[in-house]
Design a protein around this motif. Structure first.
Motif: not given
Length: 524
Positions: A161-164, A213, A216
């Motif tokens: 989930k934190t991966a861009k 992400k 967003d």
């Protein structure tokens, strides 16, 4: 019946046909006697109406029928007796009418105007020297194709989930597009999948999702292109409220047996063989097209002084020019032609028409001398192949060809041409030259330039003498509808099957219109 040749200029012929009144009167009497048993008139017993009465009541009508039958029958007799091969449908000019013939006892006269096929000797195929380019299929070519297949079957794995999101990642998004605050049709989607950098959406959309992400909310601002298909959106600025639901990264796709199984093959070796076979087929086709172009160029040059039937050239040119005019109206004319005057364009396309007619006549004559024929089985296969292009309508397609001789001719002509080319290749001096794939597939000189070269070599103001009657004996077979070339793209391959002069033209030199986009951020 008396037949007089009124005119013989070049390939044009005019014959005056006179049918004596006595012959017509005899035909009328015979016809009346044939129908007399079936005539029913008030005041007479069935079948007992006097001949004179039938003549008085129906003579003009019957004579009209006789003349309707007489003209085509007599025309065919004139052509057959003189062993004439017409290059076009004879034009008939009737000089008399039924009333004059019946009441005035006058002879019946009409004129037959036509162009004949030119008489010429074709070049001996054994004298042709051809160089056939051959390109072996390289291992690197197969490996590159395998990599492309792996790319096409690329899978994606869900990122944290934190991966861009980055270039090449796939994002799953919901979006609503608005212009001046108002949502518009086609601008909303849920769970849309978009690979960043794929160019799938309109320019500027994908780049703004880089760095986003999962979870967003991103406002994507773009401008619709000026040539956008939906005119009410073209050139307008829009804002897309975009929810990023998931970010996925590309997973490694291995080139192994599993990849082959995705395409229904047993293992990687079978996939490699299939790819190599496909490339070999492509190379063989390209090689044949190259050597065939050499054949056509040499035949065109060797027969530059053959007198061409004006009607055939005009018909071919008219078909080509109709498509050129359509390209002009649509703004699809090739860039190199846009600054040319109409006269310049007509001159170039007329040269192409002449080249195609000339090649059609030459190939037809060579095929006739070699007894080249297209079998019914070959035609049936061609019809079936054409029908398979229209799933669910196969029966209608087959019926269409069965009921339209000209449609069948459009299938027969390219088959005939390829068989003539095969015949030439068997006899010509053909050497092979090894080349690379790029050379094998590079574009040929366009047809305009080839036609210009032949035109320059053609003797100026020199007309071929009219063929003597006693030398005109030819089998009409294939050259009555000589396979003159279809109007193909000016820059495209011209050797896609010679066609009947009655065939419809392909669209000539015209670039395709830019692909239009839907009224949504997706590109076509």
């Amino acid at each position: 019946m008396n037949v007089a040749e009124k005119s013989a200029k070049g390939l044009s012929r005019v014959f005056e046909v006179t049918v004596p009144a006595s012959d017509l009167d005899e035909r009328l009497s015979q016809k009346i006697e044939e129908i007399r048993p079936q005539v029913r008139l008030k005041g007479f017993r069935p079948g007992k109406v006097p001949t004179a009465h039938i003549r008085k009541m129906f003579g003009t009508s019957i004579m009209g029928d006789i003349l309707q039958e007489l003209v085509p029958q007599t025309t065919q007799e004139v052509l057959s007796e003189r062993e004439i091969r017409p290059a076009n449908q004879p034009n008939i000019d009737v000089k008399s009418d039924a009333d004059d013939v019946l009441k005035g006892g006058k002879d019946f006269q009409f004129e037959i105007s036509l162009e004949i096929m030119p008489e010429f000797e074709t070049v001996d195929p054994k004298t042709l020297k051809l160089e056939k380019p051959v390109a072996p299929v390289a291992d690197e070519q197969v490996d590159e194709a395998l990599s492309e297949l792996a790319e096409q079957t690329k899978s994606y794995d869900k990122k944290a989930k934190t991966a861009k999101a980055a270039e090449g990642d796939k994002v799953v998004i919901d979006f609503i597009g608005r212009i001046d605050g108002e949502a518009f049709d086609g601008g909303t989607a849920e769970d849309a999948e978009l690979v960043i950098g794929s160019g799938q959406f309109i320019p500027g959309f994908e780049e703004q999702l880089i760095g986003a992400k999962a979870g967003d909310d991103v406002e994507v601002k773009v401008s619709f292109p000026d040539d956008y298909q939906a005119k009410h959106l073209a050139g307008k600025e829009a804002a897309f409220e975009t929810k990023v639901k998931e970010v996925q990264g590309p997973a490694e796709t291995k080139i192994d047996d599993d990849l082959a199984k995705n395409f229904g093959l047993s293992d990687l070796a079978a996939l490699k063989d299939a790819l190599k076979g496909r490339f070999e087929t492509e190379h063989n086709q390209a090689s044949r097209m190259k050597v065939k172009r050499q054949i056509l160029d040499q035949l065109d040059e060797a027969h530059a002084d053959v007198e061409l039937p004006t009607g055939m050239v005009e018909q071919e040119f008219a078909q080509i020019w109709m498509q050129v005019e359509d390209a002009i109206k649509k703004g699809e004319l090739e860039d190199e032609d846009k600054d040319k005057s109409e006269d310049e364009l007509k001159s170039e396309y007329r040269a192409i028409a002449e080249r195609r007619v000339r090649l059609g006549l030459v190939l037809a004559e060579m095929g006739r001398k070699a007894n080249v024929e297209v079998s019914q089985e070959e035609l049936a296969r061609a019809v079936n192949q054409e029908a398979q292009r229209f799933p669910g309508q196969e029966r209608q397609v087959v019926d269409y060809f069965q009921k339209n001789p000209q449609a069948i001719q459009s299938l027969r002509a390219p088959i005939y041409e390829e068989k003539v080319v095969d015949y030439i290749l068997e006899l010509a001096d053909v050497s092979e030259k090894k080349v690379d794939r790029e050379t094998l597939f590079e574009e040929e000189e366009d047809e305009v330039e080839a036609a210009k070269k032949t035109a320059k070599k053609k003797p100026a103001a020199k007309k071929k003498a009219a063929a003597k009657k006693d030398e005109a004996k030819k089998d009409g077979g294939d050259t009555k509808k000589a396979p003159a070339k279809k109007a193909a793209a000016k820059k495209g391959e011209e050797s896609k099957g010679t066609e009947s002069k009655d065939s419809a033209a392909k669209k000539p030199a015209a670039k395709k219109a830019p692909a239009k986009k839907k009224a949504a951020p997706k590109k076509d």
